[in-house]
Scaffold this active site. Structure first.
Site, PDB file in Angstrom:
ATOM      1  N   TRP A   1       0.828  -1.218   0.000  1.00 53.26           N
ATOM      2  CA  TRP A   1       0.000   0.000   0.000  1.00 53.26           C
ATOM      3  C   TRP A   1       0.861   1.266   0.000  1.00 53.26           C
ATOM      4  CZ3 TRP A   1      -0.081  -3.904   3.545  1.00 53.26           C
ATOM      5  CH2 TRP A   1       0.565  -3.662   4.748  1.00 53.26           C
TER       6      TRP A   1
ATOM      7  N   GLU B   1      -5.172   1.197   6.112  1.00 49.56           N
ATOM      8  CA  GLU B   1      -5.224   1.796   7.445  1.00 49.56           C
ATOM      9  C   GLU B   1      -6.221   1.070   8.339  1.00 49.56           C
ATOM     10  OE1 GLU B   1      -3.380   3.803   8.978  1.00 49.56           O
ATOM     11  OE2 GLU B   1      -2.111   4.321   7.291  1.00 49.56           O
TER      12      GLU B   1
ATOM     13  N   GLN C   1      -5.863  -3.268  13.943  1.00 52.87           N
ATOM     14  CA  GLN C   1      -5.731  -4.283  14.996  1.00 52.87           C
ATOM     15  C   GLN C   1      -4.983  -5.516  14.515  1.00 52.87           C
ATOM     16  OE1 GLN C   1      -9.248  -3.070  14.978  1.00 52.87           O
ATOM     17  NE2 GLN C   1      -9.525  -2.396  17.063  1.00 52.87           N
ATOM     18  N   THR C   2      -4.254  -5.380  13.405  1.00 55.65           N
ATOM     19  CA  THR C   2      -3.617  -6.559  12.827  1.00 55.65           C
ATOM     20  C   THR C   2      -2.166  -6.235  12.459  1.00 55.65           C
ATOM     21  OG1 THR C   2      -5.793  -7.058  11.905  1.00 55.65           O
ATOM     22  CG2 THR C   2      -3.981  -8.366  11.094  1.00 55.65           C
TER      23      THR C   2
ATOM     24  N   LEU D   1      -8.950 -11.974   9.918  1.00 53.20           N
ATOM     25  CA  LEU D   1      -8.425 -10.676  10.374  1.00 53.20           C
ATOM     26  C   LEU D   1      -9.049 -10.266  11.708  1.00 53.20           C
ATOM     27  CD1 LEU D   1      -8.273  -8.453   7.145  1.00 53.20           C
ATOM     28  CD2 LEU D   1      -6.372  -9.042   8.617  1.00 53.20           C
TER      29      LEU D   1
ATOM     30  N   TYR E   1     -12.094  -8.782  14.414  1.00 51.94           N
ATOM     31  CA  TYR E   1     -12.739  -7.461  14.560  1.00 51.94           C
ATOM     32  C   TYR E   1     -13.593  -7.163  13.317  1.00 51.94           C
ATOM     33  CZ  TYR E   1      -9.372  -6.884  18.312  1.00 51.94           C
ATOM     34  OH  TYR E   1      -8.634  -7.056  19.441  1.00 51.94           O
TER      35      TYR E   1
ATOM     36  N   TYR F   1      -8.002   9.211  13.897  1.00 49.37           N
ATOM     37  CA  TYR F   1      -6.734   8.668  13.404  1.00 49.37           C
ATOM     38  C   TYR F   1      -6.826   8.335  11.908  1.00 49.37           C
ATOM     39  CZ  TYR F   1      -3.302   5.505  11.813  1.00 49.37           C
ATOM     40  OH  TYR F   1      -2.354   4.945  11.007  1.00 49.37           O
TER      41      TYR F   1
ATOM     42  N   ASP G   1      -1.533   7.409  16.316  1.00 52.42           N
ATOM     43  CA  ASP G   1      -1.894   6.051  16.727  1.00 52.42           C
ATOM     44  C   ASP G   1      -1.070   5.689  17.972  1.00 52.42           C
ATOM     45  OD1 ASP G   1       0.656   5.555  15.827  1.00 52.42           O
ATOM     46  OD2 ASP G   1       0.110   3.842  14.572  1.00 52.42           O
TER      47      ASP G   1
ATOM     48  N   CYS H   1      17.468   2.796  21.215  1.00 51.81           N
ATOM     49  CA  CYS H   1      17.856   4.210  21.124  1.00 51.81           C
ATOM     50  C   CYS H   1      19.161   4.385  20.349  1.00 51.81           C
ATOM     51  CB  CYS H   1      17.990   4.817  22.514  1.00 51.81           C
ATOM     52  SG  CYS H   1      16.457   4.737  23.465  1.00 51.81           S
TER      53      CYS H   1
ATOM     54  N   CYS I   1      18.360   5.202  16.887  1.00 43.77           N
ATOM     55  CA  CYS I   1      17.228   6.124  16.692  1.00 43.77           C
ATOM     56  C   CYS I   1      17.694   7.443  16.086  1.00 43.77           C
ATOM     57  CB  CYS I   1      16.546   6.365  18.023  1.00 43.77           C
ATOM     58  SG  CYS I   1      15.164   7.516  17.865  1.00 43.77           S
TER      59      CYS I   1
ATOM     60  N   SER J   1     -12.556  -8.156  21.757  1.00 38.31           N
ATOM     61  CA  SER J   1     -11.982  -6.916  22.267  1.00 38.31           C
ATOM     62  C   SER J   1     -12.705  -6.452  23.523  1.00 38.31           C
ATOM     63  CB  SER J   1     -12.024  -5.826  21.196  1.00 38.31           C
ATOM     64  OG  SER J   1     -13.334  -5.683  20.724  1.00 38.31           O
TER      65      SER J   1
END
Ligand code: SF4
Length: 365
Positions: free
Chosen positions: A22, A35, A40-41, A78, A80, A118, A136, A201, A204, A303
């Site tokens: 995507w 999105e 949740q995946t 998937l 949900y 979001y 998010d 870190c 980062c 959930s």
């Protein structure tokens, strides 16, 4: 702080970003689907689902017009499932209100079913280049550490503060020139470097500007808050096989797993014997049956609900399935868009060579 993290973050993103299908499209529809799937995946799971889904429903109109069972089948695994139903409701709204093209205005996006702040921000920024925040869980963690924040993102005031920080960053170049990339870079940093446990870190790109890194204890942010307890329920399920077929019934249009075909089932009241719940579920499907005995039991966590599914065998006595319920044979059962919560029962049925063995002759063994 403006601009201070954006340049190194975007450079890092350009050099290291993960390849995802995507990310190779500018099609707002494909970006929206990704999105929603990613909410949740895991990314690796979404990769294959997204490509299959886009082949099966290549446009908003195709999704709007799809038979619901086809849609749920494409979503199977998937979880949900309300996400899939909301996608289709929103697709129909996009056809009606916007001629089949996603609107670019965040306010219009947020008026579509299932699209919260979001997703509206992610689609507006990634697909349309709007300077909209997309905060998010990853971004909450990164901001909480970078700026050593105590805000609770689950509360409106905390959420507003985090979105305000994102907006101020997006207002200045280079983030203002590439809002979609900037939002994705923040999320990518949270997903791959600034992880919940043991953030890396050392690699980062923004460690020089990070307050949590300076404290030496980055895991101290975000602050941990105790979660509300998820309620628990026992679900009675009846497996009633008759002449090589098994009974399935459409679930109510509201509530848990709304509208799915599943094995007849009902939530048990506190202390209620399982056979009573099984009988009730079967009768609601139009079938009278003798409750023969327990067959299997397994936990399943939704959930909003923890459950134990208590599955009993039932011997057909009479009656005909009401509208929405029906008998399915082995081949149909294999292809049915069945919620994951019922998958162990399907597997056990498919592994049982002769369904007659589930019937009365096994009742008293
Ligand atoms: Fe997270 Fe460490 Fe980077 Fe700070 S320096 S943003 S704590 S990974």
């Amino acid at each position: 702080m403006n601009g201070s993290i954006a340049a190194p973050l975007l450079d890092w993103f350009d050099a290291t970003k993960r390849d995802m299908p995507w990310r190779r499209t500018r099609d707002p529809y494909g970006i929206w689907i990704s999105e929603v799937m990613l909410q949740q995946t895991q990314v690796d799971t979404v990769r294959s689902y997204w490509e299959r889904f886009m082949r099966r429903f290549p446009t908003v109109t195709a999704l709007a017009e799809a038979p619901v069972d086809d849609l749920l089948k494409a979503w199977e695994g998937l979880g949900y499932y309300s996400r899939a139903r909301n996608l289709q409701a929103a697709a129909r709204q996009i056809v009606e209100r916007h001629g089949g093209s996603l609107p670019s205005e965040p306010g219009e996006l947020a008026r579509l079913t299932g699209i919260g702040p979001y997703t509206a921000g992610a689609v507006a920024s990634i697909a349309f280049g709007r300077p909209e925040p997309a905060v998010d869980g990853n971004v909450v963690r990164v901001f909480s550490r970078l700026f050593w924040l105590d805000d609770d993102a689950a509360r409106p005031a905390g959420r507003a503060r985090l979105e305000g920080i994102a907006r101020s960053l997006l207002a200045a170049p280079p983030a203002a020139d590439r809002p979609g990339d900037f939002n994705q870079a923040l999320m990518e940093l949270g997903a791959t470097v600034c992880t919940p446990r043991a953030p890396d870190c050392a690699v980062c790109p923004v460690r020089e500007r990070c307050l949590a890194h300076a404290t030496g204890d980055p895991e101290a942010r975000p602050l941990r808050r105790s979660k509300p307890k998820v309620p628990y329920a026992e679900i009675a399920v009846g497996v009633c096989a008759h002449q090589g077929r098994v009974l399935v019934a459409r679930r109510p249009t509201r509530g848990l797993l709304a509208g799915f075909l599943a094995f007849p089932s009902d939530r048990l009241a506190a202390g209620e014997p399982v056979p009573a719940g099984v009988s009730r579920a079967l009768e609601a499907s139009g079938v009278r049956a003798e409750i023969l005995g327990p067959w299997m039991e397994f936990p399943f966590v939704f959930s909003s609900l923890r459950t134990t599914h208590k599955v009993f065998r039932a011997g057909y006595l009479g009656g005909a399935p009401v509208s929405g319920a029906r008998w399915v044979d082995r081949r149909e059962l294999e292809e049915l868009a069945l919620p994951t919560a019922f998958a162990p029962i399907r597997e056990a049925l498919l592994a049982t060579p002769d369904w007659a063995s589930l019937g009365p002759e096994r009742a008293h063994v």
